[in-house]
Design a protein around this motif. Sequence first.
Motif, short mmCIF file in Angstrom:
data_model
loop_
_atom_site.label_atom_id
_atom_site.label_comp_id
_atom_site.label_asym_id
_atom_site.label_seq_id
_atom_site.Cartn_x
_atom_site.Cartn_y
_atom_site.Cartn_z
N GLY A 55 0.79 -1.23 0.00
CA GLY A 55 0.00 0.00 0.00
C GLY A 55 0.82 1.28 0.00
O GLY A 55 0.26 2.37 0.04
N LYS A 105 4.19 1.23 -4.45
CA LYS A 105 5.16 0.60 -5.34
C LYS A 105 4.56 0.30 -6.71
O LYS A 105 5.12 0.67 -7.75
N THR A 106 3.40 -0.37 -6.70
CA THR A 106 2.75 -0.71 -7.97
C THR A 106 2.39 0.54 -8.76
O THR A 106 2.48 0.56 -9.99
N THR A 107 2.00 1.59 -8.04
CA THR A 107 1.65 2.84 -8.71
C THR A 107 2.84 3.37 -9.51
O THR A 107 2.68 3.83 -10.64
#
Lengths: 269, 365
Positions: free
Chosen positions: B41, B44-46
Motif C-alpha cells: 500500500g 510501489k505498484t503505482t
Amino acid sequence: MTEKMKWSKLYLFFVFILLYTPIFYLILFSFNEGGTMNHFTGFTLEHYSTVLQDSRLIQIVVQTLLLALLSSLISSIIGTLGAIGIYYVKNVRTQEVLLNANNILLVSPDVIIGSSFLLLFTIVGFQLGFVSVLLAHIAFSIPIVVLMVLPSLEEINPSMLKAAEDLGANGFQILWHVILPNILPGILSGFFMAFTYSLDDFAVTFFVTGNGFTTLAVEIYSRARRGVSLEINALSALLFIASLLLVLGYYYLSIYSRRMKKVKRGVAE
Amino acid sequence: MTETIVTFEKVRKEYDESTVLKEVSFQLEKGKFYTLLGPSGCGKTTILNLIAGFTEATVGNVLIDGKKVNEIPAHKRKVNTVFQDYALFPHMNVFDNVAFGLRMKKTPKAEIKTKVEEALGMVRLKEFANRSIVGMSGGQKQRVAIARALVNEPEVLLLDEPLSALDLKLRTDMQYELSELQKRLGITFLFVTHDQEEALAMSDEIFVMQDGAIVQKGTPNDIYDEPLNRYVAEFIGESNIVEGHMVSDYRVAFAGYEFDCIDGGIPSSETIDVIIRPEDLEITSADKGKFVAKVDTQLFRGVHYEIILYDQEGNEWMVHSTKKAKEGSTVGIDFDGASIHVMRKNESEADFYKRLDTYTEILEG
Ligand SMILES: Nc1ncnc2c1ncn2[C@@H]1O[C@H](COP(=O)(O)OP(=O)(O)O)[C@@H](O)[C@H]1O
Ligand SMILES: [Mg+2]
C-alpha cells in the motif's frame, strides 16, 4: 434419513410426472388411428406421413429455423459488443443503470414487446413480414446475449488485459486476441439461448408477422384454433424428439470437451 | 559512463481525494538492478504503472530515454512488465504466450520462432513450448511470464512482486536466476518487493518507500549499514534500536553508558536513535563487556543462537552468537565503536548523506 430420502424421491417423481404427462399424452395420441384426442382406438403412423407431405408446413419449419439462426447470429454479435461496452464503462453507477435497462427488456412481457414493435413498425410504415419479425427477434435476443456474456467478461483477469497492452496490443488486438477467445463459451451459450428463444417465441412474432410470413409457433396456434388435428400432435412429437436429441448432443459435447481439457492438463503436468 | 533510462520529476499521483504518491523524484540508470522496497500500500505498484503507462501522473513528468512519456499509451512504450499473478493467456500454449508481443508488432514468422525459442532457452523452458499454460506450476508460469516480457527486448523490465507467490526454496532459486539474467542481458530491472532479504540479495540499488514517498535510496550495503531512520532500519532487517543522546561529536550515550562512535555533526544532548545489528554484538563475561545485561531467552536458529537480553535501563537487546548463553545469567556485551550507527529523528535523506560524508571523512583523515 432413509425416510427423508424416500419422501424427496417421491416428491421429485410427482413433479416430473406433472411436467411430462401432457407431453406424453400428446405424443401418445399422435399415433391414434381415431383422429381425435378422446379415445385411443388403434396405432397408426398416418399423421406422421401427413406432416412429412405437408410442404407448406415443411417450408414454415425451414423459415423458422432460418429466422432463429439469423436472429441469434446477429444478436450474438451486437449483444457481445454491448456486453463489452457495459464491462468497460468506468462509472459503477452508469454500469448499473445500463445493466438494469438490459434486464428490464429481459423480464418485460412478450405481449408488451410485441405490441410496441407493431406500433413502431406501423408508425414508420414498415412492411410487416420476414424482416420485421427478424428485427423483433434480434431485439429481444440482444439482452439475453448480454446477460450470458457478461459473467464470462467478469471472469477475465484484468491484469491479463494489462499484460496484452503492455506487450504492445492496441485496443482492437486486445479485443480480438484476448477478450473474444476468453469469452467464447459465454458467447456460445448466449447464441444457443437466443436460438431457442427465437424458435420458441409466439407472442412477439404473432404481433409483427404479416400475411406472407409465419413461424411454426404461430402456425401451430392458428391450426389448433381451427380444430384439433392429430397432425399437430405428430409435429409436436417430432419437435420434442428433436429437442431431446439436441439436449443429449449438448450433454455429450460438454462431457467430451471436459475430458479433452483434462487430457490437456494431464500432459502439462 | 552511465546513461539515464527512466526519470521521475516530482511525480504526484492522486486518486479522487487520496494522495498515493507525493512528489517522487528519481533516476534509473541503464543496466542496473533497482528494487522498490516497502510495505503493502505504499505506492510501489503505482510507480510501475506510471512507467508502464497504465496510469497517468497527476502532477510531474515521467521520462523514458530522455523523452516525456506522460501521454504515450502503454502499448507504445518500450517497457515490459512481469505481473505478480503472471497474467498469462490461458487460451494459448507456452509458445504463443511468449510470441504474443512479437505477433502484435507483426514480426516475420521465422524471426518470431528463433526469438521465442531463445527466450524460452533463457528461462530453461525450451521443451515446454507446446505445453498448455493450465496445469503448469507457479515457478514455470513465472518463467513463462519473464520470457514473454524479455522476448520484446525492453529497455526496462518492471517486475511487480514476481516471486511472492512461490515457496521459499523456489523463491531463492529464482532470485539467483533473475539476478544472473539481468547481468547477462544488461537490461534495467525495476523490481518491486516487500521482502527485505530479496531486496538486499539482488539489487544494485534499493529505494525504500513509506506512505507514497521514497525515504532512502542507496546500495544494499548503504541501507543496511547506514539506515536513515528507525523506519528504514526496522524494515531492512533485525536490529537493536535504542534511544540515547549525543554527548559530543563521536561520543554517544545509551544504555546508561557513554561510548565512542563514528558519527558527528549532531548538536550535543540531542535525543537520537542508536542502532547496532545483532551480529555486531558479542557476549563476554560481565567484567569485560562495554555494558552488562541479563540473558532472558535464547533460540537456536541453526547458524546461530538468537539471544534476547535486557540492560539495566530495561532496553531489549538481540544478539546473534555461535555460543550458547545461560538463561538468567548476567553477562557483558561487547562491540566495536564503528558498529554503532546514530540516526537523528526526522533528518532528511539529503542532510543525512551530507552529514555522513563530512564526518566520515574527518574521521578517516
Ligand atoms: N485505481 C485506484 N483507485 C484508488 N486508489 C488506488 C488505486 N490504485 C491504487 N490505489 C491506492 O493507492 C495506494 C498504493 O497502492 P499500490 O501502489 O498498489 O501499493 P503497493 O503496490 O505498494 O502495495 C493504496 O492505498 C491503494 O489503495
Ligand atoms: Mg503492489
